[in-house]
Motif scaffolding. Structure first.
Motif, PDB file in Angstrom:
ATOM      1  N   ASN A 128       0.847  -1.201   0.000  1.00  0.00           N
ATOM      2  CA  ASN A 128       0.000   0.000   0.000  1.00  0.00           C
ATOM      3  C   ASN A 128       0.877   1.243   0.000  1.00  0.00           C
ATOM      4  OD1 ASN A 128      -2.651  -1.296   0.197  1.00  0.00           O
ATOM      5  ND2 ASN A 128      -1.936  -1.949   2.211  1.00  0.00           N
ATOM      6  N   VAL A 129       1.764   1.288  -0.976  1.00  0.00           N
ATOM      7  CA  VAL A 129       2.656   2.429  -1.089  1.00  0.00           C
ATOM      8  C   VAL A 129       3.063   2.565  -2.548  1.00  0.00           C
ATOM      9  CG1 VAL A 129       4.704   1.028  -0.566  1.00  0.00           C
ATOM     10  CG2 VAL A 129       4.805   3.510  -0.285  1.00  0.00           C
ATOM     11  N   GLU A 130       3.130   3.788  -3.020  1.00  0.00           N
ATOM     12  CA  GLU A 130       3.610   4.063  -4.364  1.00  0.00           C
ATOM     13  C   GLU A 130       5.126   4.109  -4.318  1.00  0.00           C
ATOM     14  OE1 GLU A 130       1.828   6.981  -7.576  1.00  0.00           O
ATOM     15  OE2 GLU A 130       3.196   8.087  -6.251  1.00  0.00           O
ATOM     16  N   GLN A 131       5.764   3.324  -5.178  1.00  0.00           N
ATOM     17  CA  GLN A 131       7.220   3.275  -5.219  1.00  0.00           C
ATOM     18  C   GLN A 131       7.712   4.282  -6.257  1.00  0.00           C
ATOM     19  OE1 GLN A 131       8.763  -0.919  -5.199  1.00  0.00           O
ATOM     20  NE2 GLN A 131       6.578  -1.415  -5.248  1.00  0.00           N
ATOM     21  N   ARG A 132       8.366   5.313  -5.779  1.00  0.00           N
ATOM     22  CA  ARG A 132       8.873   6.374  -6.650  1.00  0.00           C
ATOM     23  C   ARG A 132      10.390   6.265  -6.696  1.00  0.00           C
ATOM     24  NH1 ARG A 132       4.657  10.113  -7.191  1.00  0.00           N
ATOM     25  NH2 ARG A 132       6.117  11.663  -8.019  1.00  0.00           N
ATOM     26  N   PHE A 133      10.904   5.920  -7.870  1.00  0.00           N
ATOM     27  CA  PHE A 133      12.342   5.746  -8.054  1.00  0.00           C
ATOM     28  C   PHE A 133      12.869   6.835  -8.981  1.00  0.00           C
ATOM     29  CE2 PHE A 133      11.193   0.999  -7.719  1.00  0.00           C
ATOM     30  CZ  PHE A 133      11.263   1.038  -6.338  1.00  0.00           C
TER      31      PHE A 133
END
Length: 250
Positions: free
Chosen positions: A82-87
């Motif tokens: 439940n988290v957006e992974q921003r790379f």
């Protein structure tokens, strides 16, 4: 159906040296009437992948090892993640070490199919996350490493023919992949912005102990993103080389 949204911005510093190009001499051509056509396709795809490790001056391509991905966003899953992974400032290592197991072309449908295995695929860069994984808060910004081991990849590439200066080319309008890694390792440094190092280590351990559940939940996002990356690379080659310089049709 899993609802995973993603945003991908790829700015790979690759420039065309000329309007049309010839394949390097180590890239073979396959005769469409050869009974070993599929094996020729398999072999040539593998040779192409390995050869592009150092790039190609003939095709105007910079090295693919590593491959730069300035920004990559994998949307949250519907279960464990439940988290957006921003790379950001990411680099993809290991792609040119892929082994191609099968390849085929359907000229009527303009579809290329391939199966490959990549022994070690590493995505390294900087992460920025604020959410939960496995009900654990995952907050922080810092270096990350996501490593996929012995990943089986199925490629389905759909083309669309067009003519340029009297020659026929393919533009790939869709590139679908499935990713089936044997193992995935996660590493997120500076979790909680370094305020609780022990908790950060514990969370990394939990992620790796439950890697299958974690990766499965966000796999559609990774597959969509990798498909877009591969499509971009394939188009950079096929937009420069006419089909007659890749296949024998007579």
């Amino acid at each position: 159906m899993t609802n995973v949204t993603f945003s991908l911005v790829i700015i790979i510093n690759i420039f065309c040296l000329c309007y049309c190009a010839q394949l390097p001499s180590n890239f073979g051509r396959c005769h469409t009437k050869d009974k070993e056509f599929d094996e020729c396709i398999r072999k040539n795809i593998e040779v192409a992948i390995h050869s592009l490790k150092e790039g190609s001056t003939q095709l105007g391509l910079h090295p693919f090892e590593p491959l730069s991905i300035p920004q990559l966003i994998i949307g949250q899953g519907t279960g464990a993640v439940n988290v957006e992974q921003r790379f950001s400032d990411a680099k993809l290592y290991g792609l040119t070490g892929s082994l191609v197991q099968a390849g085929s072309v359907d000229f009527e449908k303009e579809v290329i199919l391939a199966k490959s295995v990549t022994p070690n695929l590493q995505l390294i860069g900087t992460y920025d996350m604020n959410g939960k994984i496995l009900l654990l808060p995952l907050v922080g910004t810092g270096p990350f490493n996501v490593t996929l081991v012995n990943t089986k990849i199925n490629h389905t590439i759909t083309g669309q023919a067009y003519e340029k200066k009297g020659k026929k080319y393919w533009k790939f309008v869709n590139y679908t992949v499935t990713l089936r890694p044997e193992r995935v390792y996660f590493r997120f440094d500076n979790l909680y912005n370094g305020s609780n190092p022990q908790l950060g280590e514990n969370v990394n351990q939990v992620l790796n102990d439950n890697w299958d559940e974690v990766f499965t939940d966000v796999r559609p996002g990774y597959e969509a993103s990798f498909g877009q990356i591969f499509q971009d690379l394939a188009n950079r080659v096929f937009s420069r080389v006419a089909l007659k310089d890749i296949f024998y049709f007579d």
